[in-house]
Design a protein around this motif. Structure first.
Motif, mmCIF file in Angstrom:
data_model
loop_
_atom_site.group_PDB
_atom_site.id
_atom_site.type_symbol
_atom_site.label_atom_id
_atom_site.label_comp_id
_atom_site.label_asym_id
_atom_site.label_seq_id
_atom_site.Cartn_x
_atom_site.Cartn_y
_atom_site.Cartn_z
ATOM 1 N N ALA A 373 0.822 -1.221 0.000
ATOM 2 C CA ALA A 373 0.000 0.000 0.000
ATOM 3 C C ALA A 373 0.859 1.275 0.000
ATOM 4 O O ALA A 373 0.610 2.201 -0.780
ATOM 5 C CB ALA A 373 -0.962 -0.012 1.190
ATOM 6 N N GLU A 374 1.880 1.293 0.842
ATOM 7 C CA GLU A 374 2.707 2.492 0.959
ATOM 8 C C GLU A 374 3.479 2.760 -0.337
ATOM 9 O O GLU A 374 3.502 3.889 -0.848
ATOM 10 C CB GLU A 374 3.671 2.300 2.146
ATOM 11 C CG GLU A 374 4.194 3.574 2.767
ATOM 12 C CD GLU A 374 3.147 4.680 2.939
ATOM 13 O OE1 GLU A 374 2.089 4.406 3.549
ATOM 14 O OE2 GLU A 374 3.393 5.815 2.445
ATOM 15 N N ALA A 375 4.069 1.688 -0.889
ATOM 16 C CA ALA A 375 4.861 1.828 -2.125
ATOM 17 C C ALA A 375 3.976 2.302 -3.281
ATOM 18 O O ALA A 375 4.392 3.137 -4.097
ATOM 19 C CB ALA A 375 5.516 0.497 -2.470
ATOM 20 N N VAL A 376 2.760 1.800 -3.333
ATOM 21 C CA VAL A 376 1.845 2.204 -4.419
ATOM 22 C C VAL A 376 1.482 3.682 -4.242
ATOM 23 O O VAL A 376 1.490 4.451 -5.215
ATOM 24 C CB VAL A 376 0.571 1.311 -4.446
ATOM 25 C CG1 VAL A 376 -0.510 1.905 -5.336
ATOM 26 C CG2 VAL A 376 0.918 -0.100 -4.905
ATOM 27 N N LYS A 377 1.209 4.087 -3.015
ATOM 28 C CA LYS A 377 0.872 5.499 -2.754
ATOM 29 C C LYS A 377 2.001 6.409 -3.220
ATOM 30 O O LYS A 377 1.790 7.402 -3.902
ATOM 31 C CB LYS A 377 0.635 5.703 -1.244
ATOM 32 C CG LYS A 377 -0.822 5.945 -0.946
ATOM 33 C CD LYS A 377 -1.061 6.300 0.511
ATOM 34 C CE LYS A 377 -2.387 5.679 0.901
ATOM 35 N NZ LYS A 377 -2.393 5.052 2.202
ATOM 36 N N GLN A 378 3.227 6.028 -2.842
ATOM 37 C CA GLN A 378 4.393 6.849 -3.223
ATOM 38 C C GLN A 378 4.557 6.899 -4.736
ATOM 39 O O GLN A 378 4.779 7.971 -5.308
ATOM 40 C CB GLN A 378 5.661 6.285 -2.594
ATOM 41 C CG GLN A 378 5.772 6.676 -1.133
ATOM 42 C CD GLN A 378 7.036 6.133 -0.484
ATOM 43 O OE1 GLN A 378 7.974 5.765 -1.173
ATOM 44 N NE2 GLN A 378 7.032 6.073 0.840
ATOM 45 N N THR A 384 1.723 11.748 -10.242
ATOM 46 C CA THR A 384 0.890 12.954 -10.271
ATOM 47 C C THR A 384 1.772 14.207 -10.291
ATOM 48 O O THR A 384 1.499 15.159 -11.021
ATOM 49 C CB THR A 384 -0.039 13.012 -9.029
ATOM 50 O OG1 THR A 384 -0.336 11.684 -8.632
ATOM 51 C CG2 THR A 384 -1.318 13.752 -9.298
ATOM 52 N N ALA A 385 2.871 14.174 -9.476
ATOM 53 C CA ALA A 385 3.763 15.342 -9.412
ATOM 54 C C ALA A 385 4.416 15.623 -10.765
ATOM 55 O O ALA A 385 4.646 16.762 -11.134
ATOM 56 C CB ALA A 385 4.844 15.106 -8.351
ATOM 57 N N ASN A 386 4.720 14.517 -11.513
ATOM 58 C CA ASN A 386 5.353 14.699 -12.823
ATOM 59 C C ASN A 386 4.312 15.147 -13.833
ATOM 60 O O ASN A 386 4.458 15.285 -14.949
ATOM 61 C CB ASN A 386 6.019 13.392 -13.302
ATOM 62 C CG ASN A 386 7.197 13.067 -12.403
ATOM 63 O OD1 ASN A 386 7.751 13.957 -11.771
ATOM 64 N ND2 ASN A 386 7.544 11.799 -12.310
#
Ligand code: NAD
Ligand code: UDX
Length: 386
Positions: A373-378, A384-386
């Motif tokens: 879950a954490e890795a997918v969020k990151q 999105t930032a790119n």
């Protein structure tokens, strides 16, 4: 571990097992079981070791002297015969076995499942070594019932759909449906193993897994596998749930499957390993006939279970339909229904699966959530930032 006996009450002797494909999903669970519950030694052969890293490091673990990892590609490595000779038993799990490859990489699929398995069979036969070869439920192909009219009452008769090792035919689609390249290669290697048994006395067992699922199956695209890769359904749906996107139902999700928890299935393999007199010369279905669902029902259940284990509500449109051509490309086809007959494995090994579909999804999705879950969020926030 002291005083372990087989099904006939005889003491179980320590053996050395050459496990080819030990770094994969099934191999990792089998290694774990052998090391933690038996005295046996494992010569683990694979090109990857990520899924068994926890068993290989640190060198201080109690079983450090019972597992050796050999990074070998069995396509072209002369060390293979030596390892088979050192072992009492060889288990061959190595294969390309994701449906997205069968129609897009048919040559690799056929080479992996037939040609590359040939030397393994040959070395076992020539050196008088026992072989457990992993085939697949896909060798049955489609059910006889699939060819009956949609409204035929015979479709309800188990004689037209239950898959039996010794009587069911193997029904594949036409050659241009390259989906069947895998099933056909697996069928031919089964026939070769069987013939080595009949003509040259090879001691063999053939395993036909029916959709074994659980932790460490395949990969999550873009996290621990290629972004464009298409794993098997458990990982596809897990990936969709982790990313909060709709689960894709291929051709309406009408195909049916029976899913079995990897830990139940591994119990069956251990019985085969430790009861050669009962397992040799047999082909075994290993599945859970009680866990049948359509792919659509699987998607619905996984959505509910994931909401429970993650504490996140499900999205508004949990599933969408996609055509198989769009999802897998040209040449895809499907098995309609897969219910294993359990008579032979029951009679020979007294084995039965235990875990319900809900329970196995709950433990598996808990693992997926915790692991990814954490890795997918990151990864998603970077995109999105790119
Ligand atoms: N998981 C299931 O439900 C299922 C169902 C039917 C059949 N099977 C069969 O069981 C076996 C294991 O399946 P799995 O689900 O663990 O798959 P997997 O892909 O996780 O494992 C296969 C392993 O074999 C290794 N391998 C492949 N080619 C190799 C080569 N040339 N040299 C060395 N290593 C090689 C891979 O690196 C991988 O680690 C396969 O033969 C598969 O066809 C599995
Ligand atoms: O995102 C997805 C992925 C898959 N599917 C469907 O889900 C079903 C199951 O797909 P899987 O990828 O798990 O693979 P299959 O059950 O068809 O075959 C598997 O079964 C036995 C083994 O030999 C192999 O591991 C594999 O061939 C198929 O009907 C497929 O079309 C979806 O609807 N959506």
């Amino acid at each position: 571990m002291a005083g372990r006996v087989d099904l006939d009450g005889n003491p179980i002797k320590q053996i050395t097992i050459c496990m080819i494909g030990a770094g994969g999903f099934i191999g990792s669970h089998l290694c774990e079981k052998l090391l933690s519950e038996t005295p046996h030694k494992v010569l683990a052969v694979d090109v990857y070791s990520d899924k068994i890293k926890h068993l290989l490091e640190p060198a201080t673990v109690t079983w450090a002297d019972r597992i050796q990892f050999h990074r070998i590609n069995i396509k072209n490595d002369s060390r293979l015969e030596g390892l088979i000779k050192m072992a009492d038993l060889t288990i061959n799990l190595a294969a390309i076995c994701t449906p997205a490859d069968y129609n897009t990489r048919p040559l690799d699929t056929i080479y992996s499942n037939f040609i590359d398995a040939l030397p393994v069979v040959k070395y076992c036969s020539e050196n008088g070594k026992r072989l457990i070869h992993f085939s697949t439920c896909e060798v049955y192909g489609k059910t006889i019932g699939a060819f009956l009219p949609k409204d035929s009452p015979l479709r309800q008769d188990p004689a037209y759909y239950v898959l039996k090792e010794d009587t069911s035919p193997c029904i594949f689609g036409p050659i241009e449906k390259q989906r069947w390249s895998y099933a056909c290669a697996k069928q031919l290697i089964e026939r070769l193993v069987y013939a080595e048994g009949a003509e040259n006395g090879l001691e063999f067992t053939i395993v036909r897994p029916f959709n074994w699922i659980g932790p460490r199956m395949d990969f999550i695209p873009g996290i621990d596998g290629p972004s464009e890769g298409v794993p098997r359904v458990l990982a596809c749906f897990s990936n969709n749930l982790l990313r909060r996107e709709p689960l894709k139902l291929v051709d309406g999700g009408e195909s049916q499957r029976t899913f079995i928890y990897i830990k139940d299935a591994i119990e069956a393999v251990l019985l085969m390993i430790e009861n050669p007199a009962r397992a040799n010369g047999h082909i075994f279905n290993v599945g859970n006939p009680n866990n049948e669902v359509t792919v659509r029902q699987l998607a619905e259940m996984m959505t509910k279970v994931y909401a429970k284990v993650s504490g996140e509500s499900s999205i508004e449109t949990p599933t969408i339909d996609v055509s198989s051509k769009e999802f897998y490309g040209e040449g895809y086809d499907d098995s309609d229904k897969r219910i294993p007959d359990m008579t032979i494995i029951n009679r020979q090994l007294g084995w039965n699966p235990k875990t319900s579909l809900w329970d196995l999804l709950e433990s598996t999705l808990t693992y997926q959530h915790r692991t990814y879950a954490e890795a997918v969020k990151q990864a998603m926030s970077k995109t999105t930032a790119n």
